[in-house]
Design a protein around this motif. Sequence first.
Motif, mmCIF file in Angstrom:
data_model
loop_
_atom_site.group_PDB
_atom_site.id
_atom_site.type_symbol
_atom_site.label_atom_id
_atom_site.label_comp_id
_atom_site.label_asym_id
_atom_site.label_seq_id
_atom_site.Cartn_x
_atom_site.Cartn_y
_atom_site.Cartn_z
ATOM 1 N N ALA A 184 0.840 -1.203 0.000
ATOM 2 C CA ALA A 184 0.000 0.000 0.000
ATOM 3 C C ALA A 184 0.874 1.251 0.000
ATOM 4 N N ARG A 185 1.886 1.280 0.877
ATOM 5 C CA ARG A 185 2.773 2.450 0.965
ATOM 6 C C ARG A 185 3.524 2.647 -0.356
ATOM 7 N N LEU A 186 3.973 1.530 -0.912
ATOM 8 C CA LEU A 186 4.770 1.593 -2.146
ATOM 9 C C LEU A 186 3.959 2.182 -3.307
ATOM 10 N N THR A 187 2.727 1.726 -3.458
ATOM 11 C CA THR A 187 1.967 2.130 -4.651
ATOM 12 C C THR A 187 1.418 3.554 -4.550
ATOM 13 N N ARG A 188 1.386 4.110 -3.343
ATOM 14 C CA ARG A 188 0.913 5.508 -3.266
ATOM 15 C C ARG A 188 2.077 6.488 -3.029
ATOM 16 N N HIS A 189 3.298 5.975 -3.040
ATOM 17 C CA HIS A 189 4.446 6.832 -2.726
ATOM 18 C C HIS A 189 4.605 7.938 -3.781
ATOM 19 N N PRO A 190 4.806 9.184 -3.340
ATOM 20 C CA PRO A 190 4.881 10.294 -4.309
ATOM 21 C C PRO A 190 6.054 10.188 -5.284
ATOM 22 N N LEU A 191 7.103 9.450 -4.933
ATOM 23 C CA LEU A 191 8.249 9.357 -5.845
ATOM 24 C C LEU A 191 8.144 8.172 -6.800
ATOM 25 N N VAL A 192 7.070 7.397 -6.696
ATOM 26 C CA VAL A 192 6.882 6.271 -7.629
ATOM 27 C C VAL A 192 6.197 6.779 -8.893
ATOM 28 N N ALA A 193 6.786 6.427 -10.060
ATOM 29 C CA ALA A 193 6.263 6.952 -11.328
ATOM 30 C C ALA A 193 5.586 5.879 -12.174
ATOM 31 N N ARG A 194 5.788 4.623 -11.814
ATOM 32 C CA ARG A 194 5.267 3.526 -12.646
ATOM 33 C C ARG A 194 4.994 2.357 -11.707
ATOM 34 N N ILE A 195 3.816 1.736 -11.849
ATOM 35 C CA ILE A 195 3.462 0.584 -11.015
ATOM 36 C C ILE A 195 3.216 -0.619 -11.916
ATOM 37 N N ALA A 196 3.829 -1.739 -11.570
ATOM 38 C CA ALA A 196 3.573 -2.993 -12.293
ATOM 39 C C ALA A 196 3.080 -3.994 -11.262
ATOM 40 N N PHE A 197 1.816 -4.382 -11.375
ATOM 41 C CA PHE A 197 1.201 -5.232 -10.348
ATOM 42 C C PHE A 197 0.728 -6.547 -10.946
ATOM 43 N N THR A 198 1.023 -7.643 -10.275
ATOM 44 C CA THR A 198 0.392 -8.927 -10.599
ATOM 45 C C THR A 198 -0.259 -9.455 -9.334
ATOM 46 N N GLY A 199 -1.519 -9.824 -9.430
ATOM 47 C CA GLY A 199 -2.236 -10.331 -8.260
ATOM 48 C C GLY A 199 -3.712 -10.424 -8.581
ATOM 49 N N GLY A 200 -4.525 -10.379 -7.549
ATOM 50 C CA GLY A 200 -5.968 -10.539 -7.746
ATOM 51 C C GLY A 200 -6.647 -9.202 -8.041
ATOM 52 N N PRO A 201 -7.850 -9.248 -8.653
ATOM 53 C CA PRO A 201 -8.566 -8.004 -9.007
ATOM 54 C C PRO A 201 -8.911 -7.144 -7.790
ATOM 55 N N GLY A 202 -9.187 -7.773 -6.631
ATOM 56 C CA GLY A 202 -9.530 -7.004 -5.424
ATOM 57 C C GLY A 202 -8.359 -6.128 -5.000
ATOM 58 N N THR A 203 -7.177 -6.716 -4.924
ATOM 59 C CA THR A 203 -5.984 -5.942 -4.539
ATOM 60 C C THR A 203 -5.686 -4.895 -5.606
ATOM 61 N N ALA A 204 -5.916 -5.270 -6.865
ATOM 62 C CA ALA A 204 -5.636 -4.327 -7.961
ATOM 63 C C ALA A 204 -6.452 -3.039 -7.796
ATOM 64 N N ARG A 205 -7.678 -3.169 -7.281
ATOM 65 C CA ARG A 205 -8.492 -1.959 -7.085
ATOM 66 C C ARG A 205 -7.841 -1.027 -6.060
ATOM 67 N N HIS A 206 -7.250 -1.606 -4.987
ATOM 68 C CA HIS A 206 -6.515 -0.771 -4.016
ATOM 69 C C HIS A 206 -5.360 -0.067 -4.712
ATOM 70 N N VAL A 207 -4.666 -0.824 -5.554
ATOM 71 C CA VAL A 207 -3.483 -0.276 -6.236
ATOM 72 C C VAL A 207 -3.885 0.904 -7.127
ATOM 73 N N VAL A 208 -4.972 0.716 -7.878
ATOM 74 C CA VAL A 208 -5.410 1.796 -8.774
ATOM 75 C C VAL A 208 -5.823 3.021 -7.959
ATOM 76 N N ARG A 209 -6.542 2.785 -6.846
ATOM 77 C CA ARG A 209 -6.931 3.923 -5.990
ATOM 78 C C ARG A 209 -5.680 4.624 -5.450
ATOM 79 N N ASN A 210 -4.664 3.823 -5.043
ATOM 80 C CA ASN A 210 -3.433 4.433 -4.523
ATOM 81 C C ASN A 210 -2.733 5.277 -5.578
ATOM 82 N N SER A 211 -2.834 4.846 -6.834
ATOM 83 C CA SER A 211 -2.122 5.566 -7.891
ATOM 84 C C SER A 211 -2.755 6.935 -8.160
ATOM 85 N N ALA A 212 -3.931 7.182 -7.570
ATOM 86 C CA ALA A 212 -4.508 8.530 -7.671
ATOM 87 C C ALA A 212 -3.646 9.524 -6.893
#
Length: 494
Positions: A216-244
């Motif tokens: 969670a911390r990693l995917t919303r970190h302000p210095l992260v410019a690109r996210i590559a995620f493999t996992g389930g659709p439920g977790t992916a929704r958290h990741v997409v929300r974090n990327s906001a």
Amino acid sequence: MAELRSYRMFIDGLWCDAEGGARLESLNPATEEAWCRFPAATGNDVDRAVAAAHRAMSAGPWATMSATARGKLLRRLGDLVAENADLLAETETTDTGKLIRETRSQIRYVADYFHYFGGAADKLEGATLPIDKSDMFVMTVREPIGVVAAIVPWNSQLMLAAVKIGPALAAGNSIVLKASEHGPAPLLELARLCEEAGFPPGSINVVTGLGDPCGARLTRHPLVARIAFTGGPGTARHVVRNSAENFAAVTLELGGKSPIIVFDDADIESAVNGIVAGNFGATGQSCVAGSRVLIQAGIFDAILARVAERARRIEIGDPLDQGSEMGPLATRAQRDHIESVLARSLAAGASLVAGGKRPAQYPRGWYFEPTILDCPHSDIPAGREELFGPVLSAFRFADEAEAVALANASEFGLAAGIFTRDGARGLRLMHQIRAGIVWINTYRAVSPMAPFGGFRQSGVGREAGIESLLDYSRTKTVWINTGTAPMGDPFTMR
Ligand code: NDP
């Protein structure tokens, strides 16, 4: 009791424990016992890793390294992976229960992914543009995006890490990889090989710990410019929300409920092998598992009988034993989930053709028999939901149109298999089926050169292939005034 193997994380070129020293244990699915300990990273540890990756992009050897030199490092990493394949395979098998005969061959192939991306590193080219202004020279250059946050699940984690690390580093990005709490050890062994290959500090970092706080911390970190995620659709929704929070570009490789379609003109031997490989390889814990088998009505009974006969002969056993054909499931939760979906499916009208229970000879270990369900209608839970286990749901179809309708009646769209001797039909269906990968008269083939990824709930973006290298770089457009006259009217766009 044997001493537990102890691992540390790899941040900024150094091996370290988590802040405060908290640790987690990984269980061996074949024995249900802890076999190694690893750091439970905190949010601050993740921040340290991202800061190190950001520094590596800003100054120092990684930031200034030529693409050719980056490629050489990746090829060296590929060589080291091949040389250490047995150790990596034993580690992955002990950590996740995946068969040693699968991990050994898969990891040798993982080396090819690093070789491929190493070779591609200095092939990323810009362009000059035939621009519509006579006094301008305009070109584009490809640049790295920045810090990549890579998150992988516990299954095939070396392969899934390679398709992220390879293009990310080839394109000149730095990376922070978060391993799954259910299978971190192979990725920490891989980090050791990255160190040995000579990647500069901060260019690649591997952190271990729980999804929240770590992922969670990693995917919303302000210095992260690109996210590559493999996992389930439920977790992916958290990741997409974090990327906001950081507007990072995101690729998602998610689950599937992929159909294997068998027509009555198919090569039966080939179709049966495709179905067995697609459902019982990796104990069914594969995102591309062909877990919805659609068989033309006239050959339904014959095909299912052949598959059931082969399934009953599958040698279940210790995943470290070269003779075993199916190992345990990776976690207790996985087995509980499969048992519950199975019970709902039988209640909904499915009938059991084979398997359906824990094998009596293995009271310890999360083993489950290869299972086949005959599904009389489409509203069977096992035919809709991803089980991630050795359970095949078989359906009948009358003709091509019904086969396509059934194949597309899923929220997922990762892969599909078509078995037919009619080449034109294979091509026709390839266009009609909504899936990111279509295999015709084969199943479960992958390659570093072939893009991999899904439609709909199976994700966005593609991994592997040259396309993925472009996906880890971005375009910068450069305008050069070649005229001799001074710039004109400042209030008019030129
Ligand atoms: P999960 O989605 O539960 O976990 C995937 C990763 O995300 C793990 O590293 C997990 O960490 C991490 N994570 C958990 N919570 C968060 C969060 N809030 N923010 C960021 N990251 C988080 O998947 P599973 O581990 O259960 O893996 C199985 C799934 O992966 C299946 O659906 C399968 O289909 C899919 N998959 C897809 C593939 C593809 O290429 N399309 C290939 C292989 C698998 P932790 O484990 O520590 O909780």
